[in-house]
Design an enzyme around this catalytic site. Sequence first.
Site, PDB file in Angstrom:
ATOM      1  N   LYS A  51       0.831  -1.213   0.000  1.00  0.00           N
ATOM      2  CA  LYS A  51       0.000   0.000   0.000  1.00  0.00           C
ATOM      3  C   LYS A  51       0.858   1.252   0.000  1.00  0.00           C
ATOM      4  O   LYS A  51       0.677   2.147  -0.818  1.00  0.00           O
ATOM      5  CB  LYS A  51      -0.922  -0.039   1.218  1.00  0.00           C
ATOM      6  CG  LYS A  51      -1.892   1.077   1.313  1.00  0.00           C
ATOM      7  CD  LYS A  51      -1.784   2.055   2.434  1.00  0.00           C
ATOM      8  CE  LYS A  51      -1.041   1.804   3.668  1.00  0.00           C
ATOM      9  NZ  LYS A  51      -1.847   1.757   4.874  1.00  0.00           N
ATOM     10  N   GLU A 440       6.916  22.022  13.813  1.00  0.00           N
ATOM     11  CA  GLU A 440       7.123  23.019  14.867  1.00  0.00           C
ATOM     12  C   GLU A 440       5.801  23.617  15.337  1.00  0.00           C
ATOM     13  O   GLU A 440       5.688  24.142  16.441  1.00  0.00           O
ATOM     14  CB  GLU A 440       8.078  24.125  14.396  1.00  0.00           C
ATOM     15  CG  GLU A 440       7.517  25.030  13.322  1.00  0.00           C
ATOM     16  CD  GLU A 440       8.506  26.133  12.895  1.00  0.00           C
ATOM     17  OE1 GLU A 440       9.158  26.714  13.764  1.00  0.00           O
ATOM     18  OE2 GLU A 440       8.619  26.387  11.678  1.00  0.00           O
TER      19      GLU A 440
HETATM   20  C1  LIG Z   1      -4.814  -2.843   2.664  1.00  0.00           C
HETATM   21  C2  LIG Z   1      -4.287  -2.859   4.084  1.00  0.00           C
HETATM   22  C3  LIG Z   1      -3.449  -1.851   4.503  1.00  0.00           C
HETATM   23  C4  LIG Z   1      -2.951  -1.854   5.799  1.00  0.00           C
HETATM   24  N1  LIG Z   1      -2.147  -0.834   6.171  1.00  0.00           N
HETATM   25  C5  LIG Z   1      -1.636  -0.801   7.425  1.00  0.00           C
HETATM   26  C6  LIG Z   1      -0.751   0.237   7.829  1.00  0.00           C
HETATM   27  O1  LIG Z   1      -0.432   1.138   7.062  1.00  0.00           O
HETATM   28  N2  LIG Z   1      -0.269   0.197   9.090  1.00  0.00           N
HETATM   29  C7  LIG Z   1      -0.602  -0.789   9.974  1.00  0.00           C
HETATM   30  O2  LIG Z   1      -0.121  -0.782  11.109  1.00  0.00           O
HETATM   31  N3  LIG Z   1      -1.457  -1.779   9.618  1.00  0.00           N
HETATM   32  C8  LIG Z   1      -1.970  -1.814   8.368  1.00  0.00           C
HETATM   33  N4  LIG Z   1      -2.799  -2.837   7.991  1.00  0.00           N
HETATM   34  C9  LIG Z   1      -3.176  -3.850   8.996  1.00  0.00           C
HETATM   35  C10 LIG Z   1      -2.074  -4.884   9.167  1.00  0.00           C
HETATM   36  O3  LIG Z   1      -1.751  -5.442   7.927  1.00  0.00           O
HETATM   37  C11 LIG Z   1      -2.562  -5.961  10.140  1.00  0.00           C
HETATM   38  O4  LIG Z   1      -2.981  -5.337  11.338  1.00  0.00           O
HETATM   39  C12 LIG Z   1      -1.471  -6.969  10.466  1.00  0.00           C
HETATM   40  O5  LIG Z   1      -0.985  -7.585   9.303  1.00  0.00           O
HETATM   41  C13 LIG Z   1      -2.036  -8.022  11.432  1.00  0.00           C
HETATM   42  O6  LIG Z   1      -1.084  -9.009  11.675  1.00  0.00           O
HETATM   43  P1  LIG Z   1      -1.537 -10.466  12.149  1.00  0.00           P
HETATM   44  O7  LIG Z   1      -0.292 -11.159  12.556  1.00  0.00           O
HETATM   45  O8  LIG Z   1      -2.634 -10.376  13.114  1.00  0.00           O
HETATM   46  O9  LIG Z   1      -2.171 -11.144  10.863  1.00  0.00           O
HETATM   47  P2  LIG Z   1      -1.634 -11.326   9.380  1.00  0.00           P
HETATM   48  O10 LIG Z   1      -0.496 -10.430   9.094  1.00  0.00           O
HETATM   49  O11 LIG Z   1      -2.835 -11.198   8.519  1.00  0.00           O
HETATM   50  O12 LIG Z   1      -1.082 -12.807   9.352  1.00  0.00           O
HETATM   51  C14 LIG Z   1      -1.912 -13.904   9.473  1.00  0.00           C
HETATM   52  C15 LIG Z   1      -1.281 -15.064   8.737  1.00  0.00           C
HETATM   53  O13 LIG Z   1      -1.957 -16.266   9.088  1.00  0.00           O
HETATM   54  C16 LIG Z   1      -2.057 -17.088   7.936  1.00  0.00           C
HETATM   55  N5  LIG Z   1      -3.149 -18.046   8.162  1.00  0.00           N
HETATM   56  C17 LIG Z   1      -4.460 -17.760   8.340  1.00  0.00           C
HETATM   57  N6  LIG Z   1      -5.150 -18.894   8.572  1.00  0.00           N
HETATM   58  C18 LIG Z   1      -4.253 -19.914   8.542  1.00  0.00           C
HETATM   59  C19 LIG Z   1      -4.373 -21.313   8.687  1.00  0.00           C
HETATM   60  N7  LIG Z   1      -5.531 -21.876   8.995  1.00  0.00           N
HETATM   61  N8  LIG Z   1      -3.253 -22.073   8.563  1.00  0.00           N
HETATM   62  C20 LIG Z   1      -2.038 -21.497   8.285  1.00  0.00           C
HETATM   63  N9  LIG Z   1      -1.887 -20.164   8.141  1.00  0.00           N
HETATM   64  C21 LIG Z   1      -2.976 -19.377   8.255  1.00  0.00           C
HETATM   65  C22 LIG Z   1      -2.333 -16.103   6.836  1.00  0.00           C
HETATM   66  O14 LIG Z   1      -2.054 -16.647   5.556  1.00  0.00           O
HETATM   67  C23 LIG Z   1      -1.422 -14.942   7.222  1.00  0.00           C
HETATM   68  O15 LIG Z   1      -0.148 -15.066   6.611  1.00  0.00           O
HETATM   69  C24 LIG Z   1      -3.301  -2.882   6.691  1.00  0.00           C
HETATM   70  C25 LIG Z   1      -4.152  -3.917   6.275  1.00  0.00           C
HETATM   71  C26 LIG Z   1      -4.640  -3.899   4.986  1.00  0.00           C
HETATM   72  C27 LIG Z   1      -5.540  -5.012   4.548  1.00  0.00           C
END
Ligand SMILES: Cc1cc2nc3c(=O)[nH]c(=O)nc-3n(C[C@H](O)[C@H](O)[C@H](O)COP(=O)(O)OP(=O)(O)OC[C@H]3O[C@@H](n4cnc5c(N)ncnc54)[C@H](O)[C@@H]3O)c2cc1C
Length: 451
Positions: A51, A440
């Site tokens: 993004k 500032e």
């Molecule tokens: C378009 C967009 C822009 C964003 N911009 C920002 C930003 O600028 N700043 C910010 O702080 N946050 C931003 N976010 C939010 C941020 O991406 C999330 O808060 C963060 O990635 C959450 O991390 P997580 O570890 O909870 O989950 P995730 O990063 O979503 O990781 C979860 C992982 O679990 C895996 N998974 C799910 N189910 C299973 C399963 N059953 N078996 C094996 N693997 C599985 C998935 O494939 C994934 O890789 C944005 C989100 C989006 C969608």
Amino acid sequence: MAQYDYDLITIGAGSGGVRASRMSASFGAKVAVAEERELGGTCVNVGCIPKKLLVYASHYGEDFDDLPGYGWTVGQRSFDWAKLIENKNKEILRLNGIYRKILADAGVTLLEGHAEVIDAHTVAVDGKRITAKYILVAVGGWPAVPKFSGSEYAITSNEAFYLPSLPARVIVVGGGYIGVEFAGIFHGLGAHTTQLYRGELFLRGFDDDIRKTLADEMRKRGVDLRFMSDISKIEKSGAVLKATLTDGITLEADQILYATGRGSKTPDIGLEKAGVKLKDNGAVVVDEYSKSTVDSIYAIGDCTDRMMLTPVAIAEGMALANTLFNNQPTMPCYLNVPTAVFSTPSCGTVGLTEAEAIERGHQVDIYRSTFKPLKHTLTGRDERTMMKLVVDQTTDKVLGCHMVGADAGEITQGFAVALNCGATKAQFDMTIGIHPSAAEEFVTMRTKVAV
Ligand SMILES: Cc1cc2nc3c(=O)[nH]c(=O)nc-3n(C[C@H](O)[C@H](O)[C@H](O)COP(=O)(O)OP(=O)(O)OC[C@H]3O[C@@H](n4cnc5c(N)ncnc54)[C@H](O)[C@@H]3O)c2cc1C
């Protein structure tokens, strides 16, 4: 013989899961992490990083427009979406590799496949059962499109990052930060962009001055912002999409992007069968230490629906590793979490909004400054920066800092430290500013505005 195969199995190698896994391993735990898609999760693959790269790309258009005021002339310009996406994909692949190395270097076993919880200590990865003393659910979220006639023609942010070409006309539906950011991206890259939001003003939960200023600035740039507006049906004719709005108006578009919310990726992975309570929206119910309703199962990050931000997921992962494997029970701290919206122009915010402060019983003084950024004195661009402080009248503590303008995210980060230290307005005032800068203004505002 050990009772379990691992001390910890993490489901999901995203922001939270990777941090919790590698920190737990660094404290001596035997850790495995299961991942069914790309390493790094949402943030790296279809979130923050791609993004922000697209946001950078989208700013060049107006930078070129601004050049003549500074004496520059540029030749004919053109924009190649396919090239941008190819380069962005290359960078993401590089980051995927870095995540793989981080896990390997930490001694974490990577299990690539779909994981399901079988019971309090057992996870199956692509059917293969593994046991662990603790299970960590860090499965993140997934965009949701409401069901209505033609909703299958809409895309989400996931697909937007991989479109084969830049659509000439885009409708973005949703008033959260992702919708606002994509509206800025598409508009900046040259697409005719309409953003619809069913409420009165987008960015619910942000300070009203941020919401209003951003709406004004986006409209000035030419984004067709429509509030109290939603789509009731989409029809497709050839490559053209026709959206009928709730007020009967029809709009044509080449892509319709829904950014109306994200659901937890928890359904159908065996959590409820194992005794883990989920909220109505699928989020895992957890206590202050991220423990679910089953003693050996924990959850962090977006799938707990606390604060859907990467640094928060990381902090929750860090706290959990300390709690489980470092003899330091740690609750993640949600005090003054700063955040930015990478809209055009960007927004930064930390602490209480004016409305929240009043709702919590504070008597507040408000300081607000709206000004033309120095850069645009020569470009002629009609842009205003807005900066605002919410101050408690009794204690003089600064309760909130809010900004719309260039580099708002960069500026707000430092002020988050000040707020966490309990800084007062008097301490802001005694801090010397950096001149000439926009930042500032946060330490030079002296006149209260009427509340
Ligand atoms: C378009 C967009 C822009 C964003 N911009 C920002 C930003 O600028 N700043 C910010 O702080 N946050 C931003 N976010 C939010 C941020 O991406 C999330 O808060 C963060 O990635 C959450 O991390 P997580 O570890 O909870 O989950 P995730 O990063 O979503 O990781 C979860 C992982 O679990 C895996 N998974 C799910 N189910 C299973 C399963 N059953 N078996 C094996 N693997 C599985 C998935 O494939 C994934 O890789 C944005 C989100 C989006 C969608």
